[in-house]
Scaffold this motif. Structure first.
Motif, short mmCIF file in Angstrom:
data_model
loop_
_atom_site.label_atom_id
_atom_site.label_comp_id
_atom_site.label_asym_id
_atom_site.label_seq_id
_atom_site.Cartn_x
_atom_site.Cartn_y
_atom_site.Cartn_z
N GLU A 176 0.82 -1.21 0.00
CA GLU A 176 0.00 0.00 0.00
C GLU A 176 0.85 1.26 0.00
O GLU A 176 0.57 2.22 -0.73
CB GLU A 176 -0.95 0.02 1.19
N TRP A 195 -8.86 2.64 -1.67
CA TRP A 195 -7.55 2.04 -1.47
C TRP A 195 -7.59 0.56 -1.08
O TRP A 195 -6.85 -0.25 -1.66
CB TRP A 195 -6.73 2.83 -0.47
N VAL A 199 -5.51 -2.16 -3.35
CA VAL A 199 -4.35 -2.84 -2.79
C VAL A 199 -4.56 -4.35 -2.79
O VAL A 199 -3.66 -5.12 -3.16
CB VAL A 199 -4.06 -2.32 -1.37
#
Length: 279
Positions: A176, A195, A199
């Protein structure tokens, strides 16, 4: 432009760029169509150019050519992904046995050896030979001199605003964080709620589980799952003796600057631009 040596995280970096550009785990086309391999001989040049010309998204192009062989344009970002040379070599050994040589010869029109060196030697013997092989780095880019030539050229350019170096081990250690770093460098804003999904889609395990979507096509690779074989560092140390590893370190000291070697062998402490700040 994603410029890497073979088995250094090329497909991984392509996937991350695709996720950042499209901001969805469900890419709109196979990775090889979204991110063409510019210098691969299995597709005619005009076909590659036409594919790129038709794209309307931000382009991200794969190449195994070092930066000194690519036109440098200030409008282009150049991403160079590096890997510990011994880990690269182990992966290259196994990758060689996973290539359909007859199919490669058919597509390229070049008669290639049908009995690769990797098949005739044990991993340990092949690694020792690879470490000691003296060759022209420009003619044998996947040799140890070739790997360090490619990375040394990129390292010398690391202070340029459109050149970014990424380490394979840093992707493994902090995926990440590296994705956020790359997004910042590319000027791509990712909504915070997106996110976790992005990821997760870029993890080695996820990509290995969906290998058919990401492995270069044309039937060259025998096993797409084996294309993502291990993804962890340290395989060479499991088969080489301490003396052989010391021989590797002694050899590379004359082939690359010490700050590059420090970053290659022990990433995570500093980013490449930190070295340039320190001189």
């Amino acid at each position: 432009m994603i410029s890497t040596r073979t088995r250094s995280g090329t497909t991984w970096t392509q996937m991350i760029c695709g996720l950042l550009i499209f901001q969805t785990p469900d890419l709109p086309a196979p990775l090889g169509r979204l991110s063409p391999w510019l210098d691969h001989l299995t597709m005619p040049r005009d076909e590659v150019y036409a594919l790129l010309a038709a794209q309307r998204h931000r382009r991200f192009i794969k190449t195994h050519t070092p930066l000194d062989g690519i036109p440098i344009d200030p409008r282009v970002t150049y991403i160079v992904t590096a890997r510990h040379p011994l880990d690269l070599a182990v992966s290259l050994y196994h990758h060689t046995t996973n290539i359909d040589i007859a199919r490669m010869s058919e597509l390229t029109g070049n008669q290639l050896p049908t009995n690769p060196t990797a098949l005739r030697k044990t991993l340990r013997d092949w690694l020792v030979s690879w470490i000691g092989h003296d060759t022209d780095p420009r003619r044998n880019l996947d040799s140890l001199p070739g790997v360090l030539f490619h990375l040394g050229d990129a390292w010398a350019r690391r202070g340029e605003s459109n050149v970014l170096l990424i380490h394979y081990d840093d992707l493994s250690r902090d995926l990440e964080g590296q994705m956020r770093r790359l997004a910042g460098h590319l000027g791509i804003a990712v909504p915070e709620p997106s996110w976790p999904r992005l990821v997760q889609a870029a993890t080695f395990e996820r990509m290995r589980g969906e290998a058919d979507r990401f492995v270069p096509g044309d039937g060259i690779i025998k096993s797409t799952t084996s294309f993502f074989r291990r993804g962890r560092p340290g395989a060479a140390e499991e088969v080489l003796t301490d003396e052989e590893i010391a021989g590797y370190h002694a050899r590379v000291t004359s082939m690359a600057p010490p700050d590059l070697l420090a970053w290659l062998h022990a990433p995570g402490g500093c980013e490449p631009d930190d070295f340039s700040k320190a001189g």
